[in-house]
Design a protein around this motif. Sequence first.
Motif, PDB file in Angstrom:
ATOM      1  N   ALA A 409      56.216 -20.605  -8.486  1.00  0.00           N
ATOM      2  CA  ALA A 409      57.194 -19.524  -8.426  1.00  0.00           C
ATOM      3  C   ALA A 409      58.444 -19.872  -9.224  1.00  0.00           C
ATOM      4  O   ALA A 409      59.036 -19.007  -9.884  1.00  0.00           O
ATOM      5  CB  ALA A 409      57.562 -19.224  -6.976  1.00  0.00           C
ATOM      6  N   GLY A 410      58.848 -21.144  -9.188  1.00  0.00           N
ATOM      7  CA  GLY A 410      60.024 -21.564  -9.939  1.00  0.00           C
ATOM      8  C   GLY A 410      59.875 -21.355 -11.432  1.00  0.00           C
ATOM      9  O   GLY A 410      60.865 -21.091 -12.139  1.00  0.00           O
ATOM     10  N   THR A 411      58.651 -21.488 -11.929  1.00  0.00           N
ATOM     11  CA  THR A 411      58.409 -21.216 -13.344  1.00  0.00           C
ATOM     12  C   THR A 411      58.754 -19.777 -13.684  1.00  0.00           C
ATOM     13  O   THR A 411      59.379 -19.484 -14.707  1.00  0.00           O
ATOM     14  CB  THR A 411      56.940 -21.507 -13.701  1.00  0.00           C
ATOM     15  OG1 THR A 411      56.616 -22.855 -13.349  1.00  0.00           O
ATOM     16  CG2 THR A 411      56.687 -21.309 -15.178  1.00  0.00           C
ATOM     17  N   ALA A 412      58.359 -18.854 -12.804  1.00  0.00           N
ATOM     18  CA  ALA A 412      58.668 -17.443 -13.038  1.00  0.00           C
ATOM     19  C   ALA A 412      60.162 -17.168 -12.921  1.00  0.00           C
ATOM     20  O   ALA A 412      60.727 -16.431 -13.731  1.00  0.00           O
ATOM     21  CB  ALA A 412      57.888 -16.571 -12.055  1.00  0.00           C
ATOM     22  N   PHE A 413      60.811 -17.758 -11.904  1.00  0.00           N
ATOM     23  CA  PHE A 413      62.247 -17.547 -11.744  1.00  0.00           C
ATOM     24  C   PHE A 413      63.003 -17.999 -12.988  1.00  0.00           C
ATOM     25  O   PHE A 413      63.995 -17.388 -13.382  1.00  0.00           O
ATOM     26  CB  PHE A 413      62.771 -18.328 -10.535  1.00  0.00           C
ATOM     27  CG  PHE A 413      62.317 -17.785  -9.215  1.00  0.00           C
ATOM     28  CD1 PHE A 413      62.342 -16.428  -8.954  1.00  0.00           C
ATOM     29  CD2 PHE A 413      61.874 -18.637  -8.228  1.00  0.00           C
ATOM     30  CE1 PHE A 413      61.929 -15.932  -7.730  1.00  0.00           C
ATOM     31  CE2 PHE A 413      61.451 -18.153  -6.996  1.00  0.00           C
ATOM     32  CZ  PHE A 413      61.482 -16.800  -6.750  1.00  0.00           C
ATOM     33  N   ALA A 414      62.542 -19.086 -13.601  1.00  0.00           N
ATOM     34  CA  ALA A 414      63.210 -19.607 -14.788  1.00  0.00           C
ATOM     35  C   ALA A 414      62.846 -18.828 -16.046  1.00  0.00           C
ATOM     36  O   ALA A 414      63.675 -18.648 -16.938  1.00  0.00           O
ATOM     37  CB  ALA A 414      62.848 -21.083 -14.969  1.00  0.00           C
ATOM     38  N   ALA A 415      61.597 -18.355 -16.124  1.00  0.00           N
ATOM     39  CA  ALA A 415      61.128 -17.723 -17.352  1.00  0.00           C
ATOM     40  C   ALA A 415      61.565 -16.272 -17.490  1.00  0.00           C
ATOM     41  O   ALA A 415      61.922 -15.826 -18.592  1.00  0.00           O
ATOM     42  CB  ALA A 415      59.606 -17.806 -17.429  1.00  0.00           C
ATOM     43  N   TYR A 416      61.561 -15.520 -16.401  1.00  0.00           N
ATOM     44  CA  TYR A 416      61.769 -14.079 -16.553  1.00  0.00           C
ATOM     45  C   TYR A 416      63.161 -13.680 -17.041  1.00  0.00           C
ATOM     46  O   TYR A 416      63.279 -12.699 -17.792  1.00  0.00           O
ATOM     47  CB  TYR A 416      61.321 -13.311 -15.307  1.00  0.00           C
ATOM     48  CG  TYR A 416      59.861 -12.969 -15.465  1.00  0.00           C
ATOM     49  CD1 TYR A 416      59.470 -11.987 -16.385  1.00  0.00           C
ATOM     50  CD2 TYR A 416      58.874 -13.676 -14.811  1.00  0.00           C
ATOM     51  CE1 TYR A 416      58.142 -11.713 -16.615  1.00  0.00           C
ATOM     52  CE2 TYR A 416      57.533 -13.417 -15.041  1.00  0.00           C
ATOM     53  CZ  TYR A 416      57.175 -12.427 -15.949  1.00  0.00           C
ATOM     54  OH  TYR A 416      55.849 -12.169 -16.206  1.00  0.00           O
ATOM     55  N   PRO A 417      64.232 -14.373 -16.696  1.00  0.00           N
ATOM     56  CA  PRO A 417      65.502 -14.018 -17.353  1.00  0.00           C
ATOM     57  C   PRO A 417      65.419 -14.136 -18.870  1.00  0.00           C
ATOM     58  O   PRO A 417      65.963 -13.294 -19.598  1.00  0.00           O
ATOM     59  CB  PRO A 417      66.490 -15.031 -16.754  1.00  0.00           C
ATOM     60  CG  PRO A 417      65.924 -15.324 -15.400  1.00  0.00           C
ATOM     61  CD  PRO A 417      64.436 -15.341 -15.604  1.00  0.00           C
ATOM     62  N   GLN A 418      64.721 -15.165 -19.361  1.00  0.00           N
ATOM     63  CA  GLN A 418      64.559 -15.323 -20.804  1.00  0.00           C
ATOM     64  C   GLN A 418      63.706 -14.195 -21.390  1.00  0.00           C
ATOM     65  O   GLN A 418      64.001 -13.667 -22.474  1.00  0.00           O
ATOM     66  CB  GLN A 418      63.910 -16.673 -21.107  1.00  0.00           C
ATOM     67  CG  GLN A 418      64.735 -17.881 -20.689  1.00  0.00           C
ATOM     68  CD  GLN A 418      64.079 -19.195 -21.080  1.00  0.00           C
ATOM     69  OE1 GLN A 418      63.213 -19.235 -21.962  1.00  0.00           O
ATOM     70  NE2 GLN A 418      64.473 -20.275 -20.423  1.00  0.00           N
ATOM     71  N   ILE A 419      62.648 -13.833 -20.681  1.00  0.00           N
ATOM     72  CA  ILE A 419      61.744 -12.792 -21.186  1.00  0.00           C
ATOM     73  C   ILE A 419      62.434 -11.436 -21.182  1.00  0.00           C
ATOM     74  O   ILE A 419      62.316 -10.657 -22.148  1.00  0.00           O
ATOM     75  CB  ILE A 419      60.453 -12.768 -20.351  1.00  0.00           C
ATOM     76  CG1 ILE A 419      59.692 -14.095 -20.520  1.00  0.00           C
ATOM     77  CG2 ILE A 419      59.564 -11.605 -20.769  1.00  0.00           C
ATOM     78  CD1 ILE A 419      58.514 -14.260 -19.574  1.00  0.00           C
ATOM     79  N   ILE A 420      63.158 -11.127 -20.113  1.00  0.00           N
ATOM     80  CA  ILE A 420      63.878  -9.846 -20.057  1.00  0.00           C
ATOM     81  C   ILE A 420      64.880  -9.762 -21.204  1.00  0.00           C
ATOM     82  O   ILE A 420      65.000  -8.728 -21.881  1.00  0.00           O
ATOM     83  CB  ILE A 420      64.577  -9.686 -18.699  1.00  0.00           C
ATOM     84  CG1 ILE A 420      63.544  -9.577 -17.585  1.00  0.00           C
ATOM     85  CG2 ILE A 420      65.501  -8.466 -18.698  1.00  0.00           C
ATOM     86  CD1 ILE A 420      64.115  -9.748 -16.192  1.00  0.00           C
ATOM     87  N   ARG A 421      65.602 -10.855 -21.440  1.00  0.00           N
ATOM     88  CA  ARG A 421      66.592 -10.861 -22.525  1.00  0.00           C
ATOM     89  C   ARG A 421      65.909 -10.689 -23.886  1.00  0.00           C
ATOM     90  O   ARG A 421      66.395  -9.937 -24.749  1.00  0.00           O
ATOM     91  CB  ARG A 421      67.384 -12.170 -22.483  1.00  0.00           C
ATOM     92  CG  ARG A 421      68.632 -12.163 -23.340  1.00  0.00           C
ATOM     93  CD  ARG A 421      69.441 -13.448 -23.131  1.00  0.00           C
ATOM     94  NE  ARG A 421      69.891 -13.584 -21.758  1.00  0.00           N
ATOM     95  CZ  ARG A 421      70.958 -12.986 -21.258  1.00  0.00           C
ATOM     96  NH1 ARG A 421      71.698 -12.194 -22.031  1.00  0.00           N
ATOM     97  NH2 ARG A 421      71.300 -13.166 -20.000  1.00  0.00           N
ATOM     98  N   ALA A 422      64.785 -11.374 -24.082  1.00  0.00           N
ATOM     99  CA  ALA A 422      64.075 -11.263 -25.358  1.00  0.00           C
ATOM    100  C   ALA A 422      63.537  -9.858 -25.593  1.00  0.00           C
ATOM    101  O   ALA A 422      63.647  -9.299 -26.690  1.00  0.00           O
ATOM    102  CB  ALA A 422      62.933 -12.281 -25.394  1.00  0.00           C
ATOM    103  N   TYR A 423      62.960  -9.257 -24.546  1.00  0.00           N
ATOM    104  CA  TYR A 423      62.386  -7.929 -24.717  1.00  0.00           C
ATOM    105  C   TYR A 423      63.452  -6.842 -24.787  1.00  0.00           C
ATOM    106  O   TYR A 423      63.209  -5.750 -25.331  1.00  0.00           O
ATOM    107  CB  TYR A 423      61.399  -7.642 -23.594  1.00  0.00           C
ATOM    108  CG  TYR A 423      60.023  -8.282 -23.793  1.00  0.00           C
ATOM    109  CD1 TYR A 423      59.709  -8.960 -24.964  1.00  0.00           C
ATOM    110  CD2 TYR A 423      59.048  -8.197 -22.815  1.00  0.00           C
ATOM    111  CE1 TYR A 423      58.477  -9.537 -25.164  1.00  0.00           C
ATOM    112  CE2 TYR A 423      57.790  -8.754 -22.991  1.00  0.00           C
ATOM    113  CZ  TYR A 423      57.505  -9.424 -24.166  1.00  0.00           C
ATOM    114  OH  TYR A 423      56.259  -9.995 -24.350  1.00  0.00           O
ATOM    115  N   ALA A 424      64.640  -7.119 -24.237  1.00  0.00           N
ATOM    116  CA  ALA A 424      65.722  -6.131 -24.303  1.00  0.00           C
ATOM    117  C   ALA A 424      66.094  -5.802 -25.756  1.00  0.00           C
ATOM    118  O   ALA A 424      66.609  -4.719 -26.034  1.00  0.00           O
ATOM    119  CB  ALA A 424      66.939  -6.635 -23.548  1.00  0.00           C
ATOM    120  N   ARG A 425      65.825  -6.725 -26.655  1.00  0.00           N
ATOM    121  CA  ARG A 425      66.134  -6.469 -28.067  1.00  0.00           C
ATOM    122  C   ARG A 425      65.276  -5.353 -28.652  1.00  0.00           C
ATOM    123  O   ARG A 425      65.595  -4.828 -29.727  1.00  0.00           O
ATOM    124  CB  ARG A 425      65.948  -7.753 -28.882  1.00  0.00           C
ATOM    125  CG  ARG A 425      66.922  -8.871 -28.502  1.00  0.00           C
ATOM    126  CD  ARG A 425      66.950  -9.963 -29.559  1.00  0.00           C
ATOM    127  NE  ARG A 425      65.711 -10.717 -29.602  1.00  0.00           N
ATOM    128  CZ  ARG A 425      65.487 -11.847 -28.940  1.00  0.00           C
ATOM    129  NH1 ARG A 425      66.427 -12.340 -28.143  1.00  0.00           N
ATOM    130  NH2 ARG A 425      64.339 -12.488 -29.037  1.00  0.00           N
TER     131      ARG A 425
END
Length: 427
Positions: A409-425
């Motif tokens: 679960a910690g992997t997801a907590f750490a990864a999804y802020p990065q993914i949301i920011r990347a896809y927001a572009r």
Amino acid sequence: MTSRLTKTVAATLATAALLAYPASAFAAVTHPASSLAAVRQPADAFAAVSDPAHSTVLGIRGAVVSATPIAHLTAAQLDAAAAAFPGAPRASYGVTAYRLIYRTIDHDGRPTTASGIVVLPDGRRGALTVVEYLHGTNATKAYAASVDDASTDRLVTALFAGQGLVGVAPDYLGLGLGPGRHPYVDTKTETTASADLLLAARTFAARYGVALKRDVLVTGFSQGGRASLAFGRALSRGEVGPFRLGEIRAVAGPYDLLGAELPAAWDGRVLPATATFYLAYFVTSWNRTVGLYDDPREAFRAPYATTVEGLFDGTHTDEEIVAGLPDSPEKLFTPEFAERLQHPSGRFLRALRAADRVCEDWTPRVPVRLYSGTGDTDVVAANADSCASSLVARGADVTVHSMGAVDHAGTAFAAYPQIIRAYARWA
């Protein structure tokens, strides 16, 4: 592979009810003026599927059977709910989530229905980019994003929509309001359920003045990480109507069942009790789609042979399932069947090899980003390394991002802020 993430995040939310939005209250919600016209449409706009006028589309894959509003969050509420994902970008829009029931097919190609969610950013019209989010292991129908008001899968999908994207998330077959049992880790139906919800979302979004752009951003966690590769492959091959693959960012997926995940389930890298849960779910499901035993007593020791299949009927919680299983695979399986699982052959081996082709028989022409955690004792990091090696050897642009010594679960907590920011572009 487990969806513990769902309940872990729900426990951190001060008010999980932020995600709940009763349909009966839908018309009373105050929306920005720019989105007011959209929400005045009756909630049952797609519900009258028995109408003869709709009969011509009932058998078409991706046809919308019904659509129901299930949640509304303002941008401020999204930001508050996202506290469990430190570093997630602030929302630019409020969002409204809808549960869709749609037409799709089962493992054998027979017509069926499935449920999922579509989340639209309030006030946006015109052509928007889709992010399709594929969820992790879930053995409980009531925990699916389309029905569980505290679902983190629903929240993550909404966070993408809060950036101005359209969020789409299938429950997969047999979960949520889908009939029957879920065919767990079944590449075929994970792909068709994802593809057909995207087609249904295109029809549904058009009612609100939203057109879905051709390039689709794909992401997923755990089981959904693996499914992301399979769905991305289908998009890249032109198998999903007009849509094509824009990018993949997959988190902690069991991409290499034969070479990484199954061995780890037996050698202790996956915690024994966790491995028992996964293997029980996997074996009982694959017995229906692949055929692994004729009688449960061939595979499971007493007393589990008479109970284990019933644990995965979609009505039991994780806690109930764990309580009904032993604490290690060796205590669950007969010695002969345990040997088969550790040294596959015949039909089982062929099915595993086919499943592992999600990283082996295609070459993505867009970036693929894989996220893993070195402390993950559910899906070992070797899965991401193996997948990346296979795709890079075929000339793909693949990067593995380690989230450090974090668990599943910690992997997801750490990864999804990065993914949301990347896809927001892409918004």
